[in-house]
Design an enzyme around this catalytic site. Structure first.
Site, mmCIF file in Angstrom:
data_model
loop_
_atom_site.group_PDB
_atom_site.id
_atom_site.type_symbol
_atom_site.label_atom_id
_atom_site.label_comp_id
_atom_site.label_asym_id
_atom_site.label_seq_id
_atom_site.Cartn_x
_atom_site.Cartn_y
_atom_site.Cartn_z
ATOM 1 N N GLY A 194 10.850 -57.824 91.992
ATOM 2 C CA GLY A 194 11.386 -57.267 90.894
ATOM 3 C C GLY A 194 11.801 -55.557 91.038
ATOM 4 O O GLY A 194 12.186 -55.672 91.279
ATOM 5 N N ASN A 228 8.302 -47.988 97.322
ATOM 6 C CA ASN A 228 8.141 -49.137 95.990
ATOM 7 C C ASN A 228 6.863 -49.854 96.338
ATOM 8 O O ASN A 228 7.093 -50.969 95.630
ATOM 9 C CB ASN A 228 9.916 -49.903 95.768
ATOM 10 C CG ASN A 228 8.980 -50.915 94.921
ATOM 11 O OD1 ASN A 228 10.235 -50.197 93.700
ATOM 12 N ND2 ASN A 228 9.260 -52.085 94.823
ATOM 13 N N TYR A 246 -5.732 -48.692 90.538
ATOM 14 C CA TYR A 246 -4.294 -48.000 90.101
ATOM 15 C C TYR A 246 -3.925 -47.036 90.197
ATOM 16 O O TYR A 246 -2.540 -45.903 90.150
ATOM 17 C CB TYR A 246 -3.944 -49.127 89.796
ATOM 18 C CG TYR A 246 -2.326 -49.400 89.425
ATOM 19 C CD1 TYR A 246 -1.517 -50.037 90.580
ATOM 20 C CD2 TYR A 246 -1.576 -48.912 88.275
ATOM 21 C CE1 TYR A 246 0.125 -50.423 90.165
ATOM 22 C CE2 TYR A 246 0.101 -48.833 88.448
ATOM 23 C CZ TYR A 246 0.264 -49.231 89.409
ATOM 24 O OH TYR A 246 2.187 -49.437 88.962
ATOM 25 N N LYS A 271 -1.449 -44.522 91.714
ATOM 26 C CA LYS A 271 -0.306 -43.540 91.587
ATOM 27 C C LYS A 271 0.456 -42.500 91.011
ATOM 28 O O LYS A 271 0.921 -41.226 91.488
ATOM 29 C CB LYS A 271 0.300 -45.001 90.402
ATOM 30 C CG LYS A 271 0.624 -46.118 90.313
ATOM 31 C CD LYS A 271 1.813 -46.038 91.314
ATOM 32 C CE LYS A 271 1.879 -47.883 92.142
ATOM 33 N NZ LYS A 271 3.264 -47.396 92.674
ATOM 34 N N THR A 280 7.794 -57.543 86.083
ATOM 35 C CA THR A 280 6.987 -57.860 87.583
ATOM 36 C C THR A 280 5.806 -58.559 87.682
ATOM 37 O O THR A 280 5.019 -58.642 86.648
ATOM 38 C CB THR A 280 7.218 -56.231 88.270
ATOM 39 O OG1 THR A 280 6.412 -56.292 88.152
ATOM 40 C CG2 THR A 280 8.571 -55.884 88.249
#
Length: 248
Positions: free
Chosen positions: A18, A90, A154, A158, A191
C-alpha cells in the site's frame, strides 16, 4: 533517479504494501537507503527483493506495538548503515468497522496499540536516536473529521496521531533537537486497509468528493517532508484527500 534524499537512511513501517510500499519506492528513486518493516515476513522479503533493483533496501520484521521490536529495528539500522535520518510511521490497521456501542475493549485496544502506541514508540525512538532528520506520521482525514459511523476507534487513533505529531514537533524545537515532525492525512486511497464497505459509504456520502487516490499520491508528499526542502516545516499537517474537506 533523483537525489532529494541522497545519503539519507529511512525507516518506513508498514512498508511492505500500500502507501508504505509506495513511499519506499519513491524514497529509493530519490536516493535514500530504506529499511521497510512489517509483520508478514515472506511478503516483506519479497518486496525488498523486488525493490532492490532500484536502490539499497532491507526488510526487518516488526510489530510496531512492541517496544522490543522497535529497539531491534533501530539498533539494526544504526549498526548496518551508521545513521538514521527519516522515520515514516505508516503501519496501521482499519479496525473492526463497528459502531462504538458494539466495539469490544479488545477491538479498541488493538487499533490503539498499532495505530497510536506504535507511532508513539517510533517517535520516542527517533527523538532519542536520530542526530537530526524528519519524522512523518501517516494519519488520516478521519483524524480530522468523522463523516460516518463505524470508524470510531480508527478515527480516534488517527486524531491522536495528529496531536502526537504536534506535541513532538514542539518538544523537538523547545529542546533544541534538529528533528522535524509532521503528519500527512490521506483521504480515500486504494489500499487493503480500506474495506469495500467503507469505500462504498464514502463514495455515497454527500460530504465526500468521490475520488479514490493512489498510494503514489501520498508518497510524493511524504518525500517532500522527508527532504531538506521542508526545512522550515514542522508541526504541520498535509491533507491529501481529493477535496474531501473542501467539499464539506
Amino acid at each position: 533517479m533523483g537525489n532529494r534524499l541522497a545519503n539519507k537512511v529511512a525507516i518506513v513501517t508498514g512498508g511492505i504494501s500500500g502507501i508504505g510500499k509506495a513511499i519506499a519506492t519513491d524514497f529509493l528513486a530519490e536516493g535514500a537507503t530504506v529499511v521497510i518493516t512489517g509483520r508478514r515476513e515472506k511478503v516483506g522479503q519479497q518486496v525488498a527483493e523486488e525493490l532492490s533493483q532500484q536502490g539499497e533496501i532491507i526488510y526487518l520484521k516488526q510489530d510496531v506495538s512492541r517496544e522490543a521490536d522497535w529497539e531491534k529495528v533501530v539498533e539494526t539500522t544504526l549498526a548496518t548503515f551508521g545513521h538514521w535520518d527519516i522515520l515514516v510511521n505508516n503501519a496501521g490497521i482499519g479496525g473492526a468497522n463497528k459502531l462504538i456501542a458494539d466495539t469490544s475493549l479488545a477491538e479498541w485496544q488493538q487499533v490503539m496499540d498499532i495505530n497510536l502506541t506504535g507511532n508513539f514508540i517510533g517517535v520516542r525512538e527517533a527523538l532519542n536516536k536520530m542526530t537530526s532528520g524528519s519524522i512523518i506520521n501517516v494519519s488520516s482525514v478521519l483524524g480530522i473529521i468523522t463523516p460516518m459511523p463505524g470508524v470510531g476507534s480508527y478515527a480516534a487513533s488517527k486524531a491522536g496521531t495528529r496531536l502526537l505529531t504536534k506535541a513532538a514537533a514542539v518538544e523537538a524545537v523547545k529542546t533544541g533537537k534538529p528533528i522535524r515532525v509532521n503528519s500527512v492525512h490521506p483521504g480515500l486511497v486504494s489500499t487493503d486497509i480500506v474495506s469495500d464497505d467503507i469505500k462504498t459509504a464514502l463514495q455515497a456520502s454527500d460530504d465526500v468528493i468521490p475520488a479514490i487516490g493512489k498510494p503514489a499520491d501520498i508518497a510524493k508528499a511524504v518525500t517532500y517532508l522527508a527532504s531538506d526542502e521542508s526545512a522550515y516545516t514542522t508541526g504541520s499537517e498535509i491533507v491529501l484527500d481529493g477535496g474531501t474537506l473542501a467539499g464539506r
